[in-house]
Motif scaffolding. Structure first.
Motif, short mmCIF file in Angstrom:
data_model
loop_
_atom_site.label_atom_id
_atom_site.label_comp_id
_atom_site.label_asym_id
_atom_site.label_seq_id
_atom_site.Cartn_x
_atom_site.Cartn_y
_atom_site.Cartn_z
N GLY A 196 -2.43 8.68 10.60
CA GLY A 196 -2.09 8.71 12.02
C GLY A 196 -0.75 9.39 12.18
O GLY A 196 0.07 9.37 11.26
N PHE B 163 0.86 -1.17 0.00
CA PHE B 163 0.00 0.00 0.00
C PHE B 163 0.90 1.23 0.00
O PHE B 163 2.10 1.11 0.20
CB PHE B 163 -0.93 -0.01 1.23
N ARG C 38 -6.57 4.07 1.00
CA ARG C 38 -7.86 4.34 1.68
C ARG C 38 -8.42 5.70 1.31
O ARG C 38 -9.62 5.86 1.11
CB ARG C 38 -7.68 4.27 3.19
N GLY D 277 -2.63 6.90 4.58
CA GLY D 277 -2.79 5.77 3.66
C GLY D 277 -3.49 6.22 2.38
O GLY D 277 -4.68 6.54 2.40
P1 AMP Z 1 0.35 3.44 10.50
O1 AMP Z 1 1.70 3.54 9.85
O2 AMP Z 1 0.02 2.03 10.94
O3 AMP Z 1 0.09 4.49 11.54
O4 AMP Z 1 -0.69 3.72 9.33
C1 AMP Z 1 -0.91 4.98 8.78
C2 AMP Z 1 -1.98 4.87 7.73
O5 AMP Z 1 -1.53 3.99 6.69
C3 AMP Z 1 -3.26 4.21 8.22
O6 AMP Z 1 -4.11 5.17 8.80
C4 AMP Z 1 -3.83 3.64 6.94
O7 AMP Z 1 -4.54 4.64 6.23
C5 AMP Z 1 -2.61 3.28 6.15
N1 AMP Z 1 -2.36 1.82 6.23
C6 AMP Z 1 -1.72 1.13 7.19
N2 AMP Z 1 -1.67 -0.19 6.90
C7 AMP Z 1 -2.31 -0.35 5.71
C8 AMP Z 1 -2.59 -1.47 4.85
N3 AMP Z 1 -2.19 -2.71 5.15
N4 AMP Z 1 -3.28 -1.25 3.71
C9 AMP Z 1 -3.67 0.01 3.37
N5 AMP Z 1 -3.43 1.10 4.12
C10 AMP Z 1 -2.75 0.92 5.28
#
Ligand code: AMP
Length: 412
Positions: free
Chosen positions: A280, A122, A307, A304
């Motif tokens: 986030g 992603f 999304r 992301g």
């Molecule tokens: P994080 O790095 O876990 O804080 O994620 C930040 C953003 O990345 C999340 O809010 C999602 O929008 C996106 N994201 C995280 N993991 C995934 C995934 N496996 N597939 C798609 N989007 C993701």
């Protein structure tokens, strides 16, 4: 047939035009706020993520694509804060007296169970600011994020904000959580039982229905925040108010690791089902040190893109380049159009395509319609004789004969 790997997918027109719009807006908005781009490698030493994300997180324990490369353990990046901080330290940016403002756009890899909005490859758009604790920067980072999401025409989204304290107050808070949770441990889910001992803050994150009454009854971090964290959080909120940014306070929003400090935030979007977190972020005042740099405070977010694109309306897309579709009614007319019409239009920056398939005029008009062009140019024997072309407006439908020399002027 050889298929794409589970959890990966191909992105092409018309979806790709939404990506292009989002990426262009991201770059423009970053420039507006003084952020420059950083491009780091897709793979890094496994140890970077173990230290930079934390050995006890789901990402590090279950989701990384790691492989042996000679004597080295290598991992496809599951996120990009640790790589950016690694680059910051390795390239000596921590020696600069100025603050560093960087953004990135690119693919990340996590071995998760694929579903709508969750993939194994992603893309994230993220920013990082290194070198200042100023709470106005926390507000700037959030403002940039909200402005970017707004620019993609997503309508339903909300910001949640919290402070997770620092190394002074958090041990007091986690000790209190442990004290309150241990007697009720047996009633909680297996994950929480584990978290109570290893990382009690993470209990606040639990989504299991039966655990909610216990978690709701826990104290918020507020009464434990030391004076410096309280003042910082109040100032972040003051600057957000100055920027007219509304948010809800989510006292259960946490980042479970010690190097995440103070400000934490998340953006939730509507219409995405269970995978509704689009972005986030937060402060990481201890991470640079953890990764071997000079003590330098930092803050950033990761959004992301997959999304976000699901939440964008169909109308939000980069416009196509082709404005004119040229249809020839004979072989001679095709050569005439190829040489005398197509080339000058392109030279003058007017995107056009000539109909190579050469089926019926009706089939060609259907093609033109499908491509969404503004104009069709028709050429047959008559037009050739007059050094002209027939110009048809695809919106209104009216047609006119135009001399070749006036064509560019007319279409501009
Ligand atoms: P994080 O790095 O876990 O804080 O994620 C930040 C953003 O990345 C999340 O809010 C999602 O929008 C996106 N994201 C995280 N993991 C995934 C995934 N496996 N597939 C798609 N989007 C993701």
């Amino acid at each position: 047939m050889i298929r794409a790997i589970k959890g990966t997918r191909d992105i092409f027109s018309p979806e790709v035009e939404k990506w292009q719009l989002a990426e262009r807006n991201a770059r423009e908005i970053c420039a507006l706020y003084g952020y420059t781009e950083i491009r780091t490698p897709i793979f890094e030493a496994t140890e970077l993520f173990a230290r930079g994300i934390g050995e006890i997180t789901d990402i590090v324990t279950k989701q990384m694509y790691t492989f042996q490369d000679g004597d080295d353990r290598i991992t496809l990046r599951p996120e990009n804060t640790a790589p950016v901080v690694r680059a910051f330290v390795e390239n000596g940016m921590d020696n600069e007296p100025t603050i560093t403002k960087l953004y990135y756009i690119g693919p990340m890899f996590r071995r998760e169970r694929p579903q709508k909005g969750r993939y194994r490859q992603f893309s994230q758009f993220g920013i990082e600011v290194l070198g200042t604790e100023n709470p106005a920067v926390d507000a700037e980072v959030i403002e940039l994020l909200m402005r970017f999401i707004g620019s993609t025409q997503v309508l339903e989204y909300r910001l949640e904000l919290n402070s997770v304290g620092c190394s002074i107050d958090r041990p007091r808070y986690t000790a209190k959580l442990q004290e309150l949770l241990r007697p009720q441990k047996e009633k909680m889910c297996a994950d929480c039982q584990d978290r109570i001992e290893r990382n009690p803050l993470r209990v606040l994150d639990c989504k299991v229905e039966a655990d909610q009454p216990i978690i709701d009854a826990l104290p918020a971090i507020d009464e434990f925040l030391e004076e410096g964290c309280k003042i910082h959080f109040a100032a972040v909120q003051k600057y957000l108010a100055m920027s007219n940014i509304t948010y809800t306070r989510n006292k259960r929003l946490v980042r479970g690791l010690d190097y995440y400090t103070r400000t934490a935030f998340e953006v939730i979007a509507g219409g995405l089902g269970s995978q509704n977190a689009v972005a986030g972020g937060g402060r990481y005042d201890k991470l640079v040190e953890e990764l071997g740099g000079k003590p330098t405070t930092g803050i950033g977010f990761a959004l992301g893109l997959d999304r976000l694109i699901l939440a964008m309306p169909e109308s939000a897309r980069e416009p196509g380049g082709v404005k004119v579709f040229i249809v020839a009614m004979s072989d001679a007319a095709f050569d005439y159009a190829y040489e005398k019409i197509q080339a000058p239009l392109r030279q003058n920056g007017i995107g056009c395509e000539v109909d190579y398939q050469r089926r019926s005029v009706k089939a060609a008009m259907r093609q033109a319609d499908k491509r969404g062009v503004d104009w069709t140019i028709l050429v047959g024997e008559d037009e050739m004789k007059d050094n002209a072309a027939t110009l048809k407006n695809m919106k209104g439908g009216e047609q006119q004969r135009v001399s070749i020399n006036e064509l560019v002027e007319k279409l501009k």
